[in-house]
Design an enzyme around this catalytic site. Structure first.
Site, PDB file in Angstrom:
ATOM      1  N   HIS A 277      13.830 -28.222  50.757  1.00 26.40           N
ATOM      2  CA  HIS A 277      13.528 -27.930  51.972  1.00 26.40           C
ATOM      3  C   HIS A 277      13.993 -29.221  52.884  1.00 26.40           C
ATOM      4  CE1 HIS A 277      12.079 -24.300  50.022  1.00 26.40           C
ATOM      5  NE2 HIS A 277      11.103 -24.898  49.597  1.00 26.40           N
ATOM      6  N   ASP A 328      13.191 -20.721  44.328  1.00 25.56           N
ATOM      7  CA  ASP A 328      11.946 -21.083  44.924  1.00 25.56           C
ATOM      8  C   ASP A 328      10.954 -20.170  44.576  1.00 25.56           C
ATOM      9  OD1 ASP A 328      10.092 -22.146  46.329  1.00 25.56           O
ATOM     10  OD2 ASP A 328      11.061 -22.448  48.276  1.00 25.56           O
TER      11      ASP A 328
HETATM   12 ZN    ZN Z   1       8.747 -24.825  46.711  1.00 21.75          ZN
END
Ligand code: ZN
Length: 466
Positions: A277, A328
């Site tokens: 991210h 994720d």
């Molecule tokens: Zn994560």
């Protein structure tokens, strides 16, 4: 060990692009011994039923989160519903999970991953302790569940035990909801030593994940990485880096620097690192982070689901930045769908098309597959970088007879149809890992029984968390 094997494919996507009449041969450990384009089809050889692609590494997974997929898609009391309200439910599940439940959830998830084109997974694993926050008698029990789950499903694994110590920048004490994650640095290094032989026995790679800059103080990051180096100086290092703007603002308030900027100034970031991210970066952060050779860990479906913000793929790739994809939180478990969402996010933001195509590869699905496999393999620290000698025989075979693919003129068009026009799973015919076929006719042989065990585990979890 498996048997040595070989396969002939009329079209195969090699690291340098599509090739014709390719013969693959691998040894008993599942490593490719030869990859020969322009080969005559050997008499009696097994033949791929359609275009053959490299298997996709999934570079970011929290397996247990699959158990509450679908349960956070409504607005609660908070009109500003965000990542942080999602996290409250995640903590309830993390607080209730048992080892048996984790094993069942992870095994079913890994079977799903294989059926959706992933051939290996990086597990960013942060639930370590018993439900009361005390260490288990066997400190590695939850990690072992993940290793066993991957072995049972037949997916490759990079295990990344997560170091988690604080609830916010400036060494804020952990909260009650974080009790199962918290561990001192020396305890983490002991856990890594405990897990190393177990990982080696199962062909898994062991790395380390400092959770985020908000969860690990600077001196602990430095000590943990020094300890990791002593154990394995090339082990992968993953970190959540700049997922949320609130996190960026808190980092600025704490240090005067943004998270990526801070990390680059305080750690020796290089190709061992995966910046998960890396969503919120300035132009300067893009340039500097890309130059380190680190991989940007992109999770387009989760980042969309959580309202994180949009990664600037154009800026990152203009500096030669490497990247891969992860599922994720597992709101979506599908390699092709992550690629589609990544490209569509960029199209919406830039009002252009085929944003992730390259000068040397005009077909966006082909270009993205090659880059995501290369970046995912680097982040995995395993030899899964595609169809080349010395790499594992991890690959996917598309169904050339699928309605959306049949009679299309080129393998580029067939891959595009798979990513952009099919259901993104329906044209997946076979998935092989290390020279073993794990998915046949689109199905994994354990799909039924692992799904039943998943449902039972989730039923128990729902009864203890509601
Ligand atoms: Zn994560």
């Amino acid at each position: 060990m498996t048997a040595p094997g070989s396969l002939f494919a009329e079209h195969a996507l090699l690291p340098e692009g599509w090739a014709r009449d390719v013969l693959l041969e691998w040894d008993g450990s599942g490593r490719l011994l030869s990859v020969r384009p322009g080969s005559p089809a050997p008499a009696g050889a097994a033949r791929a039923a359609g275009p053959l692609l490299p298997g996709m590494p999934n570079l970011h997974s929290h397996a247990f989160q699959r158990a509450f997929a679908g349960l956070t898609e409504y607005r609660g009391h908070d009109p500003e519903d965000s990542f942080w309200s999602w996290r409250a439910l995640m903590y309830r599940f993390a607080g209730a999970l048992t080892p048996e439940q984790l094993r069942a959830i992870a095994t079913a998830l890994y079977v799903e991953m294989l059926e959706a084109g992933y051939t290996s997974v990086c597990e960013f694993h942060y639930v370590h302790h018993d439900r009361d926050g005390r260490p288990y008698a066997d400190d590695g029990v939850l990690s072992a569940c993940l290793i066993e789950a991957a072995a049972q499903a037949g997916i490759g694994l990079t295990l990344l035990p997560v170091l988690y110590q604080t609830s916010g920048f400036g060494a804020k004490p952990p909260t009650e909801g974080q009790r199962r994650f918290i561990r001192r640095t020396d305890d983490m290094l002991r856990l890594l030593e405990r897990l190393k032989p177990l990982c080696e026995r199962h062909g898994a790679r062991l790395g380390l994940a400092p959770h985020s800059l908000r969860a690990v103080p600077p001196e602990a990051v430095a000590d943990a990485l020094a300890g990791l180096d002593a154990l394995d100086a090339s082990a992968p290092i993953h970190i959540h880096i700049a997922e949320q703007t609130a996190e960026v603002e808190a980092c600025l308030a704490w240090s005067g620097q943004r998270p990526v900027e801070w990390l680059l100034d305080h750690a020796k970031v290089d190709g061992r690192w995966c910046l998960v991210h890396a969503t919120h970066m300035t132009a300067d952060e893009h340039r500097r982070a890309a130059a380190t050779g680190a991989v940007a860990g992109l999770c387009p479906s989760t980042e969309a689901n959580l309202g994180d913000g949009l990664f600037d793929a154009g800026a990152w790739r203009s500096h030669g930045g490497r990247w891969g994809i992860g599922s994720d939180s597992h709101a979506c478990v599908n390699a092709a769908e992550e690629l589609m969402l990544l490209e569509y996010g960029q199209r919406l933001a830039t009002q252009r098309r085929n944003v992730l195509a390259r000068a040397d590869e005009a077909h966006v699905a082909t270009a993205m597959t090659l880059e995501a496999v290369a970046g995912g393999a680097q982040a995995s620290g395993r030899p899964v970088a595609g169809l080349a000698v010395g790499q594992q025989a991890d690959f996917v075979i598309l169904d050339a007879q699928h309605t959306l693919l049949r009679e299309l003129p080129t393998p580029q068009a067939m891959l595009s149809a798979h990513v952009f026009a099919s259901h993104r799973r329906s044209a997946l015919r076979e998935v092989w890992v290390a020279g073993r076929r794990r998915v046949e006719q689109g199905a994994h042989p354990l799909a039924g029984e692992t799904a039943a065990a998943f449902i039972a585990a989730r039923r128990e979890l729902l009864s203890t968390t509601s």
